[in-house]
Every structure is written in structure tokens, then in C-alpha cells.
Design a protein around this motif. Structure first.
Motif, PDB file in Angstrom:
ATOM      1  N   ARG A 113       0.808  -1.221   0.000  1.00  0.00           N
ATOM      2  CA  ARG A 113       0.000   0.000   0.000  1.00  0.00           C
ATOM      3  C   ARG A 113       0.845   1.275   0.000  1.00  0.00           C
ATOM      4  O   ARG A 113       0.308   2.366   0.128  1.00  0.00           O
ATOM      5  CB  ARG A 113      -0.911  -0.004   1.229  1.00  0.00           C
ATOM      6  N   CYS A 114       2.156   1.156  -0.108  1.00  0.00           N
ATOM      7  CA  CYS A 114       3.046   2.329  -0.016  1.00  0.00           C
ATOM      8  C   CYS A 114       3.579   2.709  -1.395  1.00  0.00           C
ATOM      9  O   CYS A 114       3.728   1.864  -2.269  1.00  0.00           O
ATOM     10  CB  CYS A 114       4.195   2.016   0.943  1.00  0.00           C
ATOM     11  N   PRO A 115       3.899   3.991  -1.595  1.00  0.00           N
ATOM     12  CA  PRO A 115       4.306   4.468  -2.919  1.00  0.00           C
ATOM     13  C   PRO A 115       5.749   4.117  -3.286  1.00  0.00           C
ATOM     14  O   PRO A 115       6.617   4.013  -2.433  1.00  0.00           O
ATOM     15  CB  PRO A 115       4.143   5.985  -2.803  1.00  0.00           C
ATOM     16  N   MET A 172      13.057  -6.220   1.523  1.00  0.00           N
ATOM     17  CA  MET A 172      12.192  -5.462   2.428  1.00  0.00           C
ATOM     18  C   MET A 172      12.734  -5.444   3.851  1.00  0.00           C
ATOM     19  O   MET A 172      13.302  -6.419   4.320  1.00  0.00           O
ATOM     20  CB  MET A 172      10.798  -6.105   2.450  1.00  0.00           C
ATOM     21  N   ASN A 173      12.512  -4.302   4.511  1.00  0.00           N
ATOM     22  CA  ASN A 173      12.805  -4.168   5.932  1.00  0.00           C
ATOM     23  C   ASN A 173      11.517  -3.677   6.576  1.00  0.00           C
ATOM     24  O   ASN A 173      11.002  -2.628   6.209  1.00  0.00           O
ATOM     25  CB  ASN A 173      13.934  -3.161   6.161  1.00  0.00           C
ATOM     26  N   MET A 174      11.019  -4.429   7.529  1.00  0.00           N
ATOM     27  CA  MET A 174       9.728  -4.121   8.134  1.00  0.00           C
ATOM     28  C   MET A 174       9.797  -3.069   9.232  1.00  0.00           C
ATOM     29  O   MET A 174       8.923  -2.973  10.074  1.00  0.00           O
ATOM     30  CB  MET A 174       9.067  -5.394   8.660  1.00  0.00           C
ATOM     31  N   GLY A 175      10.833  -2.273   9.254  1.00  0.00           N
ATOM     32  CA  GLY A 175      10.914  -1.122  10.148  1.00  0.00           C
ATOM     33  C   GLY A 175      11.069  -1.492  11.600  1.00  0.00           C
ATOM     34  O   GLY A 175      12.011  -2.161  11.991  1.00  0.00           O
ATOM     35  N   GLY A 176      10.133  -1.054  12.430  1.00  0.00           N
ATOM     36  CA  GLY A 176      10.208  -1.249  13.868  1.00  0.00           C
ATOM     37  C   GLY A 176      10.316  -2.703  14.291  1.00  0.00           C
ATOM     38  O   GLY A 176      10.749  -3.004  15.396  1.00  0.00           O
ATOM     39  N   ALA A 220       5.006   5.667   5.045  1.00  0.00           N
ATOM     40  CA  ALA A 220       5.065   6.860   5.886  1.00  0.00           C
ATOM     41  C   ALA A 220       5.109   6.485   7.363  1.00  0.00           C
ATOM     42  O   ALA A 220       4.684   5.409   7.758  1.00  0.00           O
ATOM     43  CB  ALA A 220       3.841   7.726   5.620  1.00  0.00           C
ATOM     44  N   GLY A 221       5.658   7.405   8.153  1.00  0.00           N
ATOM     45  CA  GLY A 221       5.636   7.238   9.602  1.00  0.00           C
ATOM     46  C   GLY A 221       6.953   6.752  10.171  1.00  0.00           C
ATOM     47  O   GLY A 221       7.831   6.274   9.451  1.00  0.00           O
ATOM     48  N   PRO A 222       7.073   6.866  11.502  1.00  0.00           N
ATOM     49  CA  PRO A 222       8.298   6.410  12.163  1.00  0.00           C
ATOM     50  C   PRO A 222       8.364   4.875  12.161  1.00  0.00           C
ATOM     51  O   PRO A 222       7.333   4.205  12.217  1.00  0.00           O
ATOM     52  CB  PRO A 222       8.171   6.961  13.584  1.00  0.00           C
ATOM     53  N   ASN A 223       9.554   4.344  12.064  1.00  0.00           N
ATOM     54  CA  ASN A 223       9.778   2.895  12.050  1.00  0.00           C
ATOM     55  C   ASN A 223       8.951   2.191  10.979  1.00  0.00           C
ATOM     56  O   ASN A 223       8.479   1.075  11.178  1.00  0.00           O
ATOM     57  CB  ASN A 223       9.478   2.282  13.421  1.00  0.00           C
ATOM     58  N   ALA A 224       8.740   2.848   9.847  1.00  0.00           N
ATOM     59  CA  ALA A 224       7.902   2.305   8.782  1.00  0.00           C
ATOM     60  C   ALA A 224       8.679   1.312   7.920  1.00  0.00           C
ATOM     61  O   ALA A 224       9.907   1.322   7.864  1.00  0.00           O
ATOM     62  CB  ALA A 224       7.379   3.443   7.919  1.00  0.00           C
ATOM     63  N   ALA A 225       7.942   0.491   7.228  1.00  0.00           N
ATOM     64  CA  ALA A 225       8.532  -0.486   6.313  1.00  0.00           C
ATOM     65  C   ALA A 225       9.131   0.236   5.104  1.00  0.00           C
ATOM     66  O   ALA A 225       8.659   1.294   4.677  1.00  0.00           O
ATOM     67  CB  ALA A 225       7.467  -1.475   5.869  1.00  0.00           C
ATOM     68  N   LYS A 226      10.183  -0.353   4.531  1.00  0.00           N
ATOM     69  CA  LYS A 226      10.803   0.185   3.316  1.00  0.00           C
ATOM     70  C   LYS A 226      11.389  -0.971   2.529  1.00  0.00           C
ATOM     71  O   LYS A 226      11.606  -2.067   3.061  1.00  0.00           O
ATOM     72  CB  LYS A 226      11.871   1.215   3.654  1.00  0.00           C
ATOM     73  N   ALA A 227      11.648  -0.730   1.242  1.00  0.00           N
ATOM     74  CA  ALA A 227      12.170  -1.791   0.381  1.00  0.00           C
ATOM     75  C   ALA A 227      12.966  -1.197  -0.774  1.00  0.00           C
ATOM     76  O   ALA A 227      12.744  -0.057  -1.177  1.00  0.00           O
ATOM     77  CB  ALA A 227      11.023  -2.638  -0.164  1.00  0.00           C
ATOM     78  N   ASP A 228      13.871  -2.001  -1.299  1.00  0.00           N
ATOM     79  CA  ASP A 228      14.606  -1.695  -2.524  1.00  0.00           C
ATOM     80  C   ASP A 228      14.318  -2.824  -3.501  1.00  0.00           C
ATOM     81  O   ASP A 228      14.435  -3.999  -3.147  1.00  0.00           O
ATOM     82  CB  ASP A 228      16.113  -1.601  -2.256  1.00  0.00           C
ATOM     83  N   VAL A 235      15.200  -2.329 -14.121  1.00  0.00           N
ATOM     84  CA  VAL A 235      14.389  -1.312 -13.457  1.00  0.00           C
ATOM     85  C   VAL A 235      14.603  -1.457 -11.960  1.00  0.00           C
ATOM     86  O   VAL A 235      14.536  -2.558 -11.411  1.00  0.00           O
ATOM     87  CB  VAL A 235      12.888  -1.496 -13.780  1.00  0.00           C
ATOM     88  N   SER A 236      14.878  -0.335 -11.291  1.00  0.00           N
ATOM     89  CA  SER A 236      15.024  -0.359  -9.833  1.00  0.00           C
ATOM     90  C   SER A 236      14.164   0.746  -9.243  1.00  0.00           C
ATOM     91  O   SER A 236      13.867   1.743  -9.902  1.00  0.00           O
ATOM     92  CB  SER A 236      16.486  -0.173  -9.418  1.00  0.00           C
ATOM     93  N   PHE A 237      13.726   0.546  -8.010  1.00  0.00           N
ATOM     94  CA  PHE A 237      12.934   1.544  -7.315  1.00  0.00           C
ATOM     95  C   PHE A 237      12.958   1.262  -5.823  1.00  0.00           C
ATOM     96  O   PHE A 237      13.373   0.192  -5.382  1.00  0.00           O
ATOM     97  CB  PHE A 237      11.487   1.598  -7.833  1.00  0.00           C
ATOM     98  N   ARG A 238      12.500   2.262  -5.056  1.00  0.00           N
ATOM     99  CA  ARG A 238      12.385   2.134  -3.596  1.00  0.00           C
ATOM    100  C   ARG A 238      10.911   2.227  -3.235  1.00  0.00           C
ATOM    101  O   ARG A 238      10.141   2.889  -3.922  1.00  0.00           O
ATOM    102  CB  ARG A 238      13.138   3.254  -2.880  1.00  0.00           C
ATOM    103  N   ILE A 239      10.557   1.569  -2.157  1.00  0.00           N
ATOM    104  CA  ILE A 239       9.219   1.691  -1.590  1.00  0.00           C
ATOM    105  C   ILE A 239       9.429   2.128  -0.143  1.00  0.00           C
ATOM    106  O   ILE A 239      10.183   1.483   0.583  1.00  0.00           O
ATOM    107  CB  ILE A 239       8.454   0.359  -1.628  1.00  0.00           C
ATOM    108  N   VAL A 240       8.790   3.228   0.244  1.00  0.00           N
ATOM    109  CA  VAL A 240       8.929   3.724   1.612  1.00  0.00           C
ATOM    110  C   VAL A 240       7.549   4.072   2.141  1.00  0.00           C
ATOM    111  O   VAL A 240       6.846   4.910   1.569  1.00  0.00           O
ATOM    112  CB  VAL A 240       9.849   4.958   1.678  1.00  0.00           C
TER     113      VAL A 240
END
Length: 143
Positions: A71-73, A115-119, A91-99, A84-89
């Protein structure tokens, strides 16, 4: 297990630059995507399959169930030849992100979303292999 992808994932929609040549684009149509999760020090999960209708040049959603990254942009979308490469981040503190890194083929794509699930301090990688299976049918989810 055949799953039908039913939610539009704006998380990883990837639009190509207008200057990219037609031979570098995968064709629009229905794609069967086999995907699995890899976790450090754990055997890969069972593969699942989703059918996705691709109408843009590239649509690479996170397909794993119950994954907040779906659900993240996407951002920092880059295209170099067939890569093709991109990041997904999220919103919010300790949020999930991916490369993500995807390799395009004439009939499909192969990709990895690290993926890193943040907190939760949890890392995993979704591995995807997509192949074109025909034209989109009425009722198929469109990207």
C-alpha cells in the motif's frame, strides 16, 4: 495455488521514461507471476501465483499477503536498459521500506524486492518471476 490479485498496488507501479525504446518494454497483457518470500536463515516459503493485467510498461506490485509495502508508494524509479530499480517507503516512524530490482525479458520479468519491516527489525526478500500468458480479460485487475 492460484491467487487472483485484486487490489491495485500503487506501491510499486513503475513507469518507463518516454525515451526508452519499444524493444526494452515488456508488452501489455496478462502476466502470471510466481512469487515467494526468502527470510535470512530460513528456507524459502512455498511459491504462490497471481495473475496481473499489465497495461503500463511495468507494474511490479508487492504480492505477499498481509504486507504493508503493498500500500506504499514507489520512488526513485530508475531505468537502465532492461533493468528497473525503485524504492518503496511507507510513511511514519519505524515504517517499512524496500529496494527493488527487476530484470525485463521479452516475455516477462524477474525481480527481487528486499524489504525491511521497520520497527520489527525484520528483513525478507520477495522473489518474483512473471511471464506473459495472453491478453487481459474482462474483469482482470489492471495496473
Amino acid at each position: 495455488m492460484q491467487l487472483r490479485w485484486t487490489a491495485l498496488s500503487t506501491a510499486a507501479l513503475c513507469a518507463c521514461a518516454a525515451s526508452a525504446s519499444a524493444q526494452e518494454n515488456i508488452p501489455s497483457g496478462a502476466y502470471e507471476v510466481t512469487y515467494s518470500l526468502e527470510l535470512p536463515h530460513v528456507a524459502p516459503t512455498q511459491s504462490n501465483t497471481a495473475k496481473v493485467c499489465v497495461t503500463e510498461n511495468h507494474a511490479f506490485p508487492v504480492l505477499s499477503a498481509n504486507n504493508p509495502l503493498a500500500r506504499c508508494p514507489a520512488s526513485d524509479i530508475r531505468r537502465q536498459g532492461r533493468e528497473v530499480s525503485f524504492r518503496i517507503v511507507c510513511a511514519g516512524p519505524n515504517a517499512a521500506k524496500a529496494d527493488a530490482l527487476f530484470d525485463l525479458r521479452d516475455d516477462g520479468f524477474d525481480g527481487r524486492i528486499a524489504m525491511n519491516m521497520g520497527g520489527k527489525n525484520m528483513t525478507m526478500t520477495e522473489v518474483q518471476h512473471g511471464r506473459r500468458v495472453g491478453d487481459c480479460a474482462a474483469g482482470d485487475t489492471t495496473r
